[in-house]
Design a protein around this motif. Structure first.
Motif, short mmCIF file in Angstrom:
data_model
loop_
_atom_site.label_atom_id
_atom_site.label_comp_id
_atom_site.label_asym_id
_atom_site.label_seq_id
_atom_site.Cartn_x
_atom_site.Cartn_y
_atom_site.Cartn_z
N ALA A 116 47.94 26.56 46.82
CA ALA A 116 48.01 28.03 46.05
C ALA A 116 46.82 29.02 46.13
O ALA A 116 45.71 28.47 46.62
N PHE A 117 47.09 30.44 46.48
CA PHE A 117 46.13 31.37 46.80
C PHE A 117 45.79 32.30 45.60
O PHE A 117 46.80 32.65 44.59
N SER A 118 44.70 32.67 45.28
CA SER A 118 44.15 33.62 44.54
C SER A 118 44.31 34.95 44.80
O SER A 118 45.07 35.35 45.77
N TYR A 119 44.14 35.96 43.93
CA TYR A 119 44.12 37.23 44.35
C TYR A 119 43.53 37.51 45.84
O TYR A 119 42.48 36.86 46.09
N GLY A 120 44.17 38.30 46.67
CA GLY A 120 43.20 38.76 47.95
C GLY A 120 41.93 39.24 47.61
O GLY A 120 42.00 40.20 46.60
N PHE A 121 40.97 39.33 48.68
CA PHE A 121 39.72 39.87 48.42
C PHE A 121 39.32 40.53 49.57
O PHE A 121 38.29 41.41 49.64
N ARG A 151 44.50 24.06 44.53
CA ARG A 151 45.56 23.21 44.83
C ARG A 151 46.92 23.66 44.12
O ARG A 151 46.90 24.25 43.07
N LYS A 152 48.32 23.28 44.86
CA LYS A 152 49.13 23.63 44.35
C LYS A 152 49.66 23.16 43.07
O LYS A 152 48.96 22.13 42.55
N ASP A 153 50.72 23.87 42.42
CA ASP A 153 50.96 23.30 40.78
C ASP A 153 49.85 22.74 39.84
O ASP A 153 49.67 22.07 39.21
N ASP A 154 48.73 24.17 39.84
CA ASP A 154 47.67 23.80 39.02
C ASP A 154 47.52 25.20 38.40
O ASP A 154 46.45 25.82 38.60
N PRO A 155 48.27 25.90 37.69
CA PRO A 155 48.70 27.21 37.22
C PRO A 155 47.50 27.45 36.18
O PRO A 155 46.96 28.75 36.35
N GLN A 156 46.81 26.68 35.62
CA GLN A 156 45.63 26.90 34.70
C GLN A 156 44.46 27.33 35.42
O GLN A 156 43.83 28.17 34.98
N PHE A 157 44.18 26.59 36.40
CA PHE A 157 42.87 26.53 37.39
C PHE A 157 43.18 28.03 38.09
O PHE A 157 42.13 29.00 38.14
N LEU A 158 44.31 28.18 38.66
CA LEU A 158 44.77 29.49 39.21
C LEU A 158 44.49 30.72 38.17
O LEU A 158 44.18 31.83 38.91
N ALA A 159 45.07 30.52 37.26
CA ALA A 159 44.87 31.77 36.16
C ALA A 159 43.29 32.01 35.92
O ALA A 159 43.08 33.24 35.75
N LEU A 160 42.54 30.97 35.84
CA LEU A 160 41.15 31.39 35.51
C LEU A 160 40.60 32.07 36.70
O LEU A 160 39.78 32.98 36.61
N VAL A 161 40.69 31.45 37.98
CA VAL A 161 40.28 32.10 39.18
C VAL A 161 40.69 33.60 39.35
O VAL A 161 39.90 34.51 39.78
N ASN A 162 42.04 33.59 39.24
CA ASN A 162 42.47 35.47 39.16
C ASN A 162 42.03 35.93 38.06
O ASN A 162 41.77 37.39 38.20
N THR A 163 41.79 35.65 37.01
CA THR A 163 41.03 36.54 35.72
C THR A 163 39.45 36.93 36.27
O THR A 163 39.25 37.93 35.97
#
Length: 300
Positions: A123-128, A237-249
């Protein structure tokens, strides 16, 4: 009066209990980090100015490394961890995705482009940053475009989307160039400087990073039609929306506050360590658009 006070206390406790009930338990990577009080960051050692080792300390530095540090600060705050050990794990173009997938690396912020194929694996975060494929060559080489590469050695970095693009472009357009794959960007630029290659094909921001390392950067120029286009993002990692959401925030807050502008200028428009060289690479309109409206979608 006492009844009102009692009612207020009861409602307060009720709302507090509801908030705690709605607070999702830690899962995936965040649970792993909380349990170990440590996080492992993937880094590149020669992706100037994104992630590189520039001095004898062996510690990574760069634009992407600084952004990863901001994410770590947010994790520490969110998990209320007084101490969070930050470990660094070296990755390459070939190993970065497997090391995120198998749990060795929790967060990889380097110079990884978002593609639909890679999104099937991680999974990928917002682009930088927004990058475009171009050529780095000597100012006096006579090379101005891809048509000038006929019969010449052109180096790129192994395991990248640029390598795949260059080989396909060579076949489709019948350029008859000789494509050489280097192990990393630093080796590719060494091949260019030593004359083993006439040009180095890579993302423009990375080319300016290698150019800045030259004895006289202004002897080297970035040329050619803008080809492959990508955004770079952090991998999780894929299928880890909780962590991805924190990174994106964490990233979205940097964008919203404008703090990202100072971070970008520090690495792309000001002298950077260890030699104090300036990439002279101002922020593009494409990156400004991503900052205004964050996205992790591949460039179409």
């Amino acid at each position: 009066m006492h009844k009102i006070t009692l009612l207020g206390c009861t409602l307060g406790l009720l709302f507090s209990a509801m908030a705690q009930a709605n607070e999702a338990p830690l899962e995936g990577t965040l649970a792993k980090i909380a349990n170990s009080a440590s996080i492992t960051l993937g880094y590149r050692d020669a992706s100037v100015p994104f992630s590189y080792v520039g001095d004898n300390s062996g510690k990574p530095m760069g634009y992407s490394v600084e952004l990863a540090g901001k994410v770590v600060e947010r994790i520490q705050q969110q998990l209320q961890l007084p101490k969070l050990a930050v470990k660094y794990n070296l990755v390459t173009s070939q190993t970065r995705i497997p090391l995120v997938q198998n749990g060795t690396v929790d967060l990889e912020c380097g110079s990884t482009g978002v593609t639909a194929e890679r999104q099937k694996q991680v999974a990928f975060s917002y682009g930088f940053i927004y990058v475009k494929g171009q050529l780095l060559t000597a100012k006096d080489s006579g090379i101005k475009s891809f048509a000038d590469l006929r019969g010449k050695n052109v180096v790129t970095t192994a395991g990248t989307t640029n390598e795949r693009f260059l080989k396909s472009y060579n076949v489709e357009h019948k350029i008859d160039m000789f494509v050489i794959s280097a192990k990393d960007h630093g080796e590719a630029f060494q091949m260019l400087q030593s004359g083993r290659a006439a040009a180095f094909y890579m993302d423009d921001a990375l080319l300016y990073g290698e150019r800045a390392k030259a004895r006289d950067p202004h002897n080297w120029i970035v040329v050619g039609e803008e080809q492959s286009r990508e955004i770079y993002s952090c991998m999780v990692r894929k299928d880890d929306p909780q962590f991805l959401a924190l990174v994106n925030t964490a990233l979205a807050d940097l964008y919203r506050s404008g703090e990202i502008n100072g971070i970008y200028q520090r690495w792309f428009e000001q002298p950077i360590p260890p030699k104090g060289l300036n990439l002279e690479f101002p922020m593009t309109s494409e990156l400004k658009a991503i900052i205004a409206k964050p996205t992790s979608d591949p460039v179409q």
